[in-house]
Structure formats: C-alpha cells, structure tokens
Design a protein around this motif. Sequence first.
Motif, mmCIF file in Angstrom:
data_model
loop_
_atom_site.group_PDB
_atom_site.id
_atom_site.type_symbol
_atom_site.label_atom_id
_atom_site.label_comp_id
_atom_site.label_asym_id
_atom_site.label_seq_id
_atom_site.Cartn_x
_atom_site.Cartn_y
_atom_site.Cartn_z
ATOM 1 N N UNK A 1 88.377 12.666 -42.774
ATOM 2 C CA UNK A 1 88.808 12.279 -41.428
ATOM 3 C C UNK A 1 87.655 12.402 -40.438
ATOM 4 N N UNK A 2 86.925 13.475 -40.551
ATOM 5 C CA UNK A 2 85.770 13.709 -39.678
ATOM 6 C C UNK A 2 84.729 12.611 -39.881
ATOM 7 N N UNK A 3 84.403 12.297 -41.122
ATOM 8 C CA UNK A 3 83.401 11.274 -41.429
ATOM 9 C C UNK A 3 83.846 9.896 -40.937
ATOM 10 N N UNK A 4 85.110 9.565 -41.154
ATOM 11 C CA UNK A 4 85.631 8.284 -40.684
ATOM 12 C C UNK A 4 85.571 8.205 -39.163
ATOM 13 N N UNK A 5 85.951 9.274 -38.493
ATOM 14 C CA UNK A 5 85.938 9.303 -37.040
ATOM 15 C C UNK A 5 84.524 9.133 -36.495
ATOM 16 N N UNK A 6 83.568 9.833 -37.099
ATOM 17 C CA UNK A 6 82.181 9.709 -36.653
ATOM 18 C C UNK A 6 81.673 8.285 -36.853
ATOM 19 N N UNK A 7 82.043 7.669 -37.971
ATOM 20 C CA UNK A 7 81.590 6.303 -38.220
ATOM 21 C C UNK A 7 82.274 5.301 -37.289
ATOM 22 N N UNK A 8 83.609 5.330 -37.260
ATOM 23 C CA UNK A 8 84.347 4.325 -36.490
ATOM 24 C C UNK A 8 84.139 4.507 -34.988
ATOM 25 N N UNK A 9 84.439 5.691 -34.497
ATOM 26 C CA UNK A 9 84.385 5.911 -33.048
ATOM 27 C C UNK A 9 82.975 6.207 -32.562
ATOM 28 N N UNK A 10 82.220 6.966 -33.335
ATOM 29 C CA UNK A 10 80.873 7.343 -32.915
ATOM 30 C C UNK A 10 79.841 6.260 -33.123
ATOM 31 N N UNK A 11 79.983 5.488 -34.177
ATOM 32 C CA UNK A 11 79.007 4.433 -34.458
ATOM 33 C C UNK A 11 79.501 3.052 -34.046
ATOM 34 N N UNK A 12 80.618 2.593 -34.608
ATOM 35 C CA UNK A 12 81.073 1.219 -34.353
ATOM 36 C C UNK A 12 81.571 1.022 -32.915
ATOM 37 N N UNK A 13 82.477 1.874 -32.450
ATOM 38 C CA UNK A 13 83.062 1.676 -31.120
ATOM 39 C C UNK A 13 82.074 1.961 -29.997
ATOM 40 N N UNK A 14 81.016 2.675 -30.275
ATOM 41 C CA UNK A 14 80.082 3.010 -29.200
ATOM 42 C C UNK A 14 78.839 2.115 -29.201
ATOM 43 N N UNK A 15 78.823 1.098 -30.063
ATOM 44 C CA UNK A 15 77.719 0.136 -30.009
ATOM 45 C C UNK A 15 77.743 -0.559 -28.646
ATOM 46 N N UNK A 16 76.600 -1.088 -28.235
ATOM 47 C CA UNK A 16 76.515 -1.641 -26.880
ATOM 48 C C UNK A 16 76.397 -3.165 -26.834
ATOM 49 N N UNK A 17 76.477 -3.848 -27.970
ATOM 50 C CA UNK A 17 76.418 -5.304 -27.958
ATOM 51 C C UNK A 17 77.608 -5.862 -27.175
ATOM 52 N N UNK A 18 78.779 -5.296 -27.416
ATOM 53 C CA UNK A 18 79.973 -5.603 -26.627
ATOM 54 C C UNK A 18 80.285 -4.383 -25.774
ATOM 55 N N UNK A 19 80.860 -4.622 -24.613
ATOM 56 C CA UNK A 19 81.342 -3.482 -23.834
ATOM 57 C C UNK A 19 82.562 -2.907 -24.543
ATOM 58 N N UNK A 20 82.948 -1.725 -24.182
ATOM 59 C CA UNK A 20 84.139 -1.125 -24.778
ATOM 60 C C UNK A 20 85.376 -1.980 -24.467
ATOM 61 N N UNK A 21 85.434 -2.540 -23.277
ATOM 62 C CA UNK A 21 86.558 -3.424 -22.922
ATOM 63 C C UNK A 21 86.556 -4.678 -23.797
ATOM 64 N N UNK A 22 85.396 -5.302 -23.978
ATOM 65 C CA UNK A 22 85.324 -6.486 -24.839
ATOM 66 C C UNK A 22 85.705 -6.138 -26.276
ATOM 67 N N UNK A 23 85.255 -5.003 -26.742
ATOM 68 C CA UNK A 23 85.568 -4.550 -28.100
ATOM 69 C C UNK A 23 87.080 -4.381 -28.268
#
Length: 140
Positions: free
Chosen positions: A39-61
Amino acid sequence: MKEEILKERTKTTAARLFSGPVEVEVPYQLWKEFDSELARELSLFITGNMYSRTVLTLAERQVVAVSALAALGRTEELRIHLHGALNVGVSWKTCAEAIFQVGVYAGFPVVNAALATLKAVLQERGQWPPSDGGSEEPLA
C-alpha cells in the motif's frame, strides 16, 4: 528521488485531492488492510510520482481521471475523483462536460451513471442543486 521528498510530495498531493468538505475513503486504506508495505509503495508511486507530475495541472489530471473512469463505468472510483476534482478547483460544469463528452466514445449508459454519481457527490457536498444554472427545461 530521495524518499523523504517523495513522501512529502505524496502527502501534499493527497491532502490537496482528498481533504475537502466531505471525508472520502480512498483505496489506500483498503490496500493497507491487506498489505501495508505494498500500500505504501503504491501510494508513493501513484500519488507521489504520477499525480504530482507537472505536465498537467492537478485540476487537468482530475478531469482526465473523471473522463476515463466515467468511460469505464467505474462509479465508485469516479466518486473519489469527482471529490478530488472539486477539491482542486474543477467546476461541476467542467466535470459534467467531461462526462458528457465520453458518451460519444463509450455510450450514454455510462454517461447516465457518471452524471448520477456527480449529482450524488454534489449532494454530499451540499452543492445540489447548483446555483449557477444547472438545469433548464427539457426540449422534448
């Protein structure tokens, strides 16, 4: 990336998405019940890496997430991401428009289910009926 930075990005992004006027149970809690390390690893990957990328804003994502989940008919997960979208400033009209647009590709049964989910989310948040022109008389 250093783990401490990744953890902080994960916490910050999760707080922006899922700390709003309505408490939303996110999948992380369920995952943790079965395997806390995974759960920790998935959270770090999904929320920490994918959702926090800056190509799209969080709203666009979140609009992308709403569209994809609506098209797939995944209304339980859609509920979470509708709250997330609204929490980061996406308007209910933009959410509704994203849902309507998937009808061309995915069919209108999924649009109907997704709009019902959006309505329920807005009701939970005390934002239904919308005060900014949500309904008009039907044409037929």
